[in-house]
Design an enzyme around this catalytic site. Structure first.
Site, PDB file in Angstrom:
ATOM      1  CG  ASP A  40      -1.592  -1.159   1.619  1.00  0.00           C
ATOM      2  OD1 ASP A  40      -1.580  -2.106   0.832  1.00  0.00           O
ATOM      3  OD2 ASP A  40      -2.199  -1.178   2.706  1.00  0.00           O
ATOM      4  CD  GLU A  46      -7.117  -4.934   4.283  1.00  0.00           C
ATOM      5  OE1 GLU A  46      -6.520  -5.608   5.126  1.00  0.00           O
ATOM      6  OE2 GLU A  46      -6.833  -4.972   3.066  1.00  0.00           O
ATOM      7  CD1 TRP A  49      -4.253  -7.533  -0.485  1.00  0.00           C
ATOM      8  CD2 TRP A  49      -2.262  -8.414  -0.056  1.00  0.00           C
ATOM      9  NE1 TRP A  49      -3.553  -6.630   0.273  1.00  0.00           N
ATOM     10  CE2 TRP A  49      -2.326  -7.151   0.555  1.00  0.00           C
ATOM     11  CE3 TRP A  49      -1.077  -9.165   0.082  1.00  0.00           C
ATOM     12  CZ2 TRP A  49      -1.262  -6.611   1.290  1.00  0.00           C
ATOM     13  CZ3 TRP A  49      -0.027  -8.621   0.818  1.00  0.00           C
ATOM     14  CH2 TRP A  49      -0.129  -7.355   1.415  1.00  0.00           C
TER      15      TRP A  49
END
Ligand code: FRU
Length: 475
Positions: free
Chosen positions: A19, A201, A284
């Site tokens: 990120d 998130e 991911w």
């Protein structure tokens, strides 16, 4: 040996990157921090990598700003935000991650912590953590509580963080403080309630065109054709956040990017007023070619993108500074049909602008990174209205490691082409392509790993009829 690194997409000098963190303007420069493992090209030992830029395209790497070296962040300095503290200091707010027994969620704790610095070196605050379990509303998880977005407005500091609610799904929590130290819970602007994925998130809030633009990342929303094809997705909603109560009056919630590689974006409000967005350009639970090849690096950021909102929908376009990298323009007008190339239009670093007209029944096809055995294929079918990005023959294979979201190669997005017109802007940079359709109202981002020799670009349509007006620039 080829490194596959992009020429103007940000990547870490070595090690792993995920990120973007702390994207902020401080002392005349944009600061980009990022989730970083300096020791290996896989996730682990989360540090905050750090780089600065003035032109948003060329970055100066600085030493990591944060390392996991305290009792409250021993298992990682997780994602968060940053701001100009207004007193000459740059303030970072990050998640201290404790996970002494991975897999045992009862022993996982996440708290919000501060660090102050001069734009180069940062000291963690003595009072850390500043937001922890004691600040949480009933039922909120202490183990899934992360990724604070930090900003100040009217003398009040706000923190918007992701959390897991009692029902097991994601929610966003708003906190406020006068002094960055004493925080209070204000409200819950959004909660999944099982309607949009599981855990959430990386929330982000910005002001775009007089509205509050809320962007957040959603894990495990079931895949369907043309939506939520990845194990984790990014959504946006332009609405209004009531600062005093934390109530968010949401506009339509929609995905921000329909390609395989886009996650955890943050925005930056540039001093000139533009709202810019940068995301991790990877996903991911995927195979990881640069790691597998032992190249010593993994992970890139998207180009910075300029945001606007029209009719409740976010539009994204590549940051205008990219035009400064353009070489000589090649222009062409073609009647489409059999596949053709255009003299002078080839390479692995290209900026393409295409206006396709007379899209009636025949589908438009664009092949890039074309080599003897390779191509990355973009098609638009005006009958089904699917834009399809196909990287099955792009180069090194990419596979999903997530059984719930097995697709990793063929991505679709619904695109309207009123009047048979399609506008595309496509940016190629060695191992990525970013496709902005219809003024950036639908975007697809993908990494690809073609051979050095796969430099061709070909245009066509499944039957005669469509016309193409093309501008191309080497970058
Ligand atoms: C999102 C994320 C964040 C977390 C970070 C850890 O990609 O899972 O929620 O802070 O990555 O590296």
């Amino acid at each position: 040996m080829t490194t596959y690194r992009g020429a103007f997409h940000f990547s870490a000098p070595r090690g792993w990157l995920n990120d973007p963190n702390g994207l902020s303007w401080f002392n005349g420069r944009a600061h980009l921090f990022y989730q970083h493992n300096p020791h290996d090209s896989v996730w682990g030992s989360m540090h905050w990598g750090h780089a600065v830029t003035q032109d948003l395209l060329t970055w100066t790497h600085l030493p990591p700003a944060l390392a996991p070296d305290q009792t409250y962040d021993a298992d990682g300095c997780f994602s968060g935000g940053a701001a100009d503290a207004g007193d000459g200091r740059h303030v970072l707010m990050y998640t201290g991650h404790l996970d002494p027994e991975p897999g045992n969620e009862a022993r996982r704790f996440e708290t919000q912590c501060l660090a102050f610095g001069d734009g180069r070196t940062y000291q963690k605050a003595a009072g850390n953590p500043v937001i922890d379990g004691r600040h949480l509303p009933p039922g909120a998880s202490r183990g899934d509580f992360r990724d604070p977005k930090l900003w100040r407005e009217g003398g009040v500091w706000y923190c918007l963080a992701a959390n897991r609610a009692a029902d097991g799904n994601g929610q966003l929590l708003l906190f406020a403080s006068e002094d960055l130290t004493a925080w209070r819970y204000v409200g819950t602007p959004m909660a999944s309630g099982g309607r949009l994925g599981g855990m959430w998130e990386c929330p982000d809030l910005s002001r775009v065109g007089g509205q509050d633009l809320l962007i957040w990342s959603v894990m495990d929303e079931p895949a369907r054709e043309g939506a939520y094809q990845n194990v984790a997705s990014v959504v946006a909603s332009a609405g209004r956040l009531e600062r005093a109560t934390g109530v968010f009056t949401a506009g339509p919630v929609h995905e921000l990017d329909y390609g395989p590689d886009f996650y955890a974006p943050q925005t930056l409000t540039h001093p000139d007023g533009r709202v810019l967005l940068i995301a991790w350009m990877q996903m991911w639970k995927r195979s990881n070619p640069t790691h597998a090849l032992g190249l010593g690096w993994s992970g890139q950021m998207t180009l910075p993108r300029e945001l606007s909102v029209r009719g409740g929908r976010v539009l994204q376009t590549p940051v205008r500074e990219l035009a400064g990298r353009r070489g000589a323009e090649v222009r062409a007008r073609l009647n489409l049909g059999a596949e053709t190339s255009v003299p002078g239009v080839e390479g692995q670093h290209l900026d393409l602008e295409l206006a396709v007209t007379r899209l009636d029944r025949a589908a438009f096809t664009l092949r890039c990174f074309v080599g003897p055995q390779q191509e990355t294929l973009l098609t638009y079918d005006p009958v089904s209205r699917w834009m399809t990005l196909d990287r099955r023959r792009s180069g090194l294979p990419l596979v999903s490691l997530a059984p719930s979201h097995p697709e990793a190669e063929v991505y679709r997005a619904r695109v309207e082409a009123p009047g048979g017109r399609l506008h595309l802007r496509i940016v190629l940079d060695r191992s990525s392509l970013e496709v902005f359709a219809q003024g950036g109202s639908t975007v697809m981002t993908a990494t690809v790993y073609p051979d050095d020799a796969s430099r061709g670009v070909r245009f066509g349509s499944t039957a005669p009829g469509p016309r193409l007006q093309l501008s191309a620039w080497p970058l």
